[in-house]
Scaffold this motif. Sequence first.
Motif, mmCIF file in Angstrom:
data_model
loop_
_atom_site.group_PDB
_atom_site.id
_atom_site.type_symbol
_atom_site.label_atom_id
_atom_site.label_comp_id
_atom_site.label_asym_id
_atom_site.label_seq_id
_atom_site.Cartn_x
_atom_site.Cartn_y
_atom_site.Cartn_z
ATOM 1 N N GLY A 262 0.820 -1.218 0.000
ATOM 2 C CA GLY A 262 0.000 0.000 0.000
ATOM 3 C C GLY A 262 0.848 1.260 0.000
ATOM 4 O O GLY A 262 0.768 2.084 -0.928
ATOM 5 N N PRO A 263 1.691 1.452 1.043
ATOM 6 C CA PRO A 263 2.572 2.629 1.037
ATOM 7 C C PRO A 263 3.570 2.620 -0.112
ATOM 8 O O PRO A 263 3.940 3.676 -0.616
ATOM 9 N N LEU A 264 4.004 1.419 -0.551
ATOM 10 C CA LEU A 264 4.902 1.350 -1.705
ATOM 11 C C LEU A 264 4.219 1.933 -2.939
ATOM 12 O O LEU A 264 4.831 2.683 -3.709
ATOM 13 N N ALA A 265 2.950 1.600 -3.133
ATOM 14 C CA ALA A 265 2.206 2.119 -4.285
ATOM 15 C C ALA A 265 2.083 3.636 -4.229
ATOM 16 O O ALA A 265 2.184 4.316 -5.262
ATOM 17 N N VAL A 266 1.895 4.184 -3.021
ATOM 18 C CA VAL A 266 1.787 5.642 -2.879
ATOM 19 C C VAL A 266 3.096 6.315 -3.271
ATOM 20 O O VAL A 266 3.110 7.324 -3.989
ATOM 21 N N VAL B 256 12.337 0.233 7.613
ATOM 22 C CA VAL B 256 10.951 -0.162 7.872
ATOM 23 C C VAL B 256 10.501 -1.227 6.874
ATOM 24 O O VAL B 256 9.602 -2.024 7.161
ATOM 25 N N SER B 257 11.148 -1.253 5.698
ATOM 26 C CA SER B 257 10.798 -2.254 4.689
ATOM 27 C C SER B 257 11.021 -3.679 5.195
ATOM 28 O O SER B 257 10.483 -4.632 4.626
ATOM 29 N N SER C 72 10.120 -2.662 -1.746
ATOM 30 C CA SER C 72 9.821 -1.579 -0.811
ATOM 31 C C SER C 72 11.075 -0.815 -0.417
ATOM 32 O O SER C 72 11.090 0.427 -0.382
ATOM 33 N N ALA C 73 12.152 -1.560 -0.135
ATOM 34 C CA ALA C 73 13.413 -0.908 0.233
ATOM 35 C C ALA C 73 13.977 -0.125 -0.950
ATOM 36 O O ALA C 73 14.479 1.001 -0.785
ATOM 37 N N GLY C 74 13.915 -0.691 -2.146
ATOM 38 C CA GLY C 74 14.407 0.007 -3.328
ATOM 39 C C GLY C 74 13.620 1.271 -3.614
ATOM 40 O O GLY C 74 14.200 2.317 -3.940
ATOM 41 N N GLY C 75 12.286 1.180 -3.480
ATOM 42 C CA GLY C 75 11.458 2.365 -3.687
ATOM 43 C C GLY C 75 11.770 3.460 -2.689
ATOM 44 O O GLY C 75 11.821 4.648 -3.037
#
Length: 292
Positions: A107-111, A241-242, A275-278
Motif C-alpha cells: 500500500g505505502p509502496l504504491a503511494v 521499515v521495509s 519496498s526498500a528500493g522504492g
Amino acid sequence: MGEPAATGQGALPLAALAASLISQNLGAAIAKSLFPVVGVEGMTALRIGLSALLLLAFWRPWRTPVARRDLGNLVIYGAMLGGMNLCIYHAFGRIPIGIATAIETTGPLAVVLAASRRALDVAWVALALAGLALLLPFASDRPLDPMGLLFAFGAALSWALYIVFGKRVSTLASGQAVSLGMLVAALFAVPIGIAHAGAAMRVPTTLLAGLGVAVLSSAVPYSLEMAALRRMPRHVFGILVSATPAVGAACGALVLGERLGALQWLAVACIIGASAGGAATSPEPRATGPGQ
C-alpha cells in the motif's frame, strides 16, 4: 575520542527503530493468539479503543480547535485507520503474519511509486508484482486462504488511503491527527467489536491483554519511530521499515509456530526488496503509519 561517540549516537536511532518493529509485530502475534477468545472484531475493537484512550490522554488534542475544512479529511483518515486494522487482523486470522504484512506494505509502496515518473520505479513495481504472484494459491508451494489474501490487499488499500488523507491533515497540531484519527477509528470499530464479542471483551484478563496489545502495537512503536525519525534520514528510515514483513514472520514463528515455505520466503524477500528500493531511490520521503 569523537568517533566512538558518533557511532553510539548513530546506533541509538537504529536500536529505537528495531525495537519499534519488534514491538509492533510482537503485538500482532499476541493479538492473533487472542482471536479465539474475542474474535477478530473484538480484538480490533480492544486494540483501537484502548489505543485511542492512550493517545488522547497523551496528546490531549482538544486543546487546539480543528478547522471545519479538516473535519471531512480527518473522518476519512480515521475510517481508513480502522479499516486497515480490521482487514489486517482478518488476514492474520487466515494466513501467516509475515505474508499478510508483506502484502500490506505494498500500500505505502504504491503511494511512493505513484508519485514518481522514473523508469527505475518500473523495476520496483515488477519486483513487487513478482513477489505477490508467488503468493497466489496456484503458484505457492503452500496454498494460502484466498479470503486471507483479499483481506491483506484490503489492508494495503486502506493503508494507501490512510497515507493520502493523512497528508491532508498533517497540518494539524503535533499528535492531533493521529489521536483524533484513532478516536474516529474507535467509533467505527468498537461498536462492531461489542456486537460480535459482547461480554467476552469485558473480562479483566482480556482487557489487560488488549491493553498490552495496544501498548505494543501502537503506543510504543509510535513513540520509538518518532524518536528514530528525528535522528536519521527519512530514506534510511524507509529502507529499514521495509524489513517489517521479515520481523513479522519471525514473531509469527516464535509466538505462534508459523512456518513459511521456500517460495513464500522468496515472495516476502521480493516485496521487501521492492519496498526498500522504492524508499532508497524515491525523491520523496517515505510515508509511514501505524500499519498493523
